[in-house]
Enzyme design. Structure first.
Site: not given
Ligand code: CAA
Length: 246
Positions: A12, A92, A150, A153
């Site tokens: 990876g 994830t 997450q 995770y």
């Molecule tokens: N804090 C507060 N509210 C948040 C937010 C946050 N950080 N992120 C999103 N929201 C809110 C949005 O504003 C939205 O609000 P409304 O419904 O009022 O519009 C609501 O939450 C839904 O958000 P999304 O439209 O993004 O919802 P979704 O279902 O399409 O996606 C999700 C959800 C997939 C979790 C997406 O928010 C996301 O990808 N989040 C980040 C997750 C992340 O950081 N993953 C890391 C992957 S890599 C990894 O994990 C490696 C590592 O170790 C770092």
């Protein structure tokens, strides 16, 4: 150098950089890959111009307790020693908790946390008997700070830290160190899968204003398993560009 390092999730983004770094450091690397991915692992081996003395490709399902006990027991006999274990395999299944299925909770806990039992347990006693060994577990900034979307995770990655401290306490009397590296957002396929607007917003909140390079995580591993890390145990080394300071 006559040391053997086993790395899970070795092909990876971060795993591949760790494998290359430890080969460059002179370790013989046991590179585990998920069941059925042999061709993919072979392509990775060839692309990196490894030879069979440097890298031994090793099929392993890190979620399968019985298989790990059996295959890692045999591996230990065959290699004579495993000096370093890097628990790096991780997945994830992001989603808001209210929509999260038990399956995506369980998949993440199995691969990211239960794998630490499955992979470390069959090798740990031999390290203790030898009186020397290093375990490094690759957690995440999100195990420390929690991350929206997450719950699975973050729970697993936080669990890795508790596990590592407990195991460090047990290993210390036998000269075995156990540490954690908590990478921030790193330029890997896992991070590239995120929605671009979400990733952009996270990137802009990183004080160093960029993703980590996988090689920067690998250098931290190299430090912890090398001479410089000899007196460090039960520690979490944050490599996160300042995203979370605690
Ligand atoms: N804090 C507060 N509210 C948040 C937010 C946050 N950080 N992120 C999103 N929201 C809110 C949005 O504003 C939205 O609000 P409304 O419904 O009022 O519009 C609501 O939450 C839904 O958000 P999304 O439209 O993004 O919802 P979704 O279902 O399409 O996606 C999700 C959800 C997939 C979790 C997406 O928010 C996301 O990808 N989040 C980040 C997750 C992340 O950081 N993953 C890391 C992957 S890599 C990894 O994990 C490696 C590592 O170790 C770092």
């Amino acid at each position: 150098m006559n040391k053997v390092a086993l790395i899970t999730g070795s092909k990876g983004g971060i795993g591949s950089a760790i494998s290359s770094q430890l080969v460059a450091d002179g370790y013989r690397v046991i590179a585990t890959y998920f069941t059925g991915n042999h061709q993919c692992a072979l392509d990775w081996f060839n692309e990196n111009n490894f030879n069979k003395d440097q890298v031994h490709l090793f099929e392993l399902d890190v979620t399968d307790t019985e298989q790990c006990a059996k295959r890692l027991g045999n591996l230990l006999e065959q290699e004579g020693t495993i000096d370093v274990v890097i628990n790096n395999a991780g997945i994830t299944r992001d989603g808001m908790f209210k929509k999260m299925t038990y399956q995506s909770w369980d998949d993440v806990l199995q691969t990211n946390l239960n794998s630490l039992f499955n992979v470390t347990q069959p090798l740990f006693a031999a390290m203790c008997e030898k009186g020397d060994g290093r375990v490094v577990n690759i957690s995440s900034v999100n195990g420390l700070k929690g991350q929206f979307g997450q719950a699975n995770y973050s729970a697993a990655k936080a669990g890795m830290i508790g596990f590592s401290k407990a195991l460090a306490a047990e290993g210390a009397r036998s000269g075995v160190t156990v540490n954690v590296i908590a990478p921030g957002y790193t330029a890997t396929p896992m991070v590239e899968e995120m929605k671009p607007e979400v990733l952009e917003s996270i990137k802009s909140s990183i004080p160093l204003k960029r993703l980590a390079k996988p090689e920067e995580i690998a250098k931290a591993v190299s430090f912890l398993v090398g001479d410089g890390g000899a007196y460090i145990t039960g520690e979490t080394l944050n490599v996160n560009g300042g995203l979370y300071m605690h």
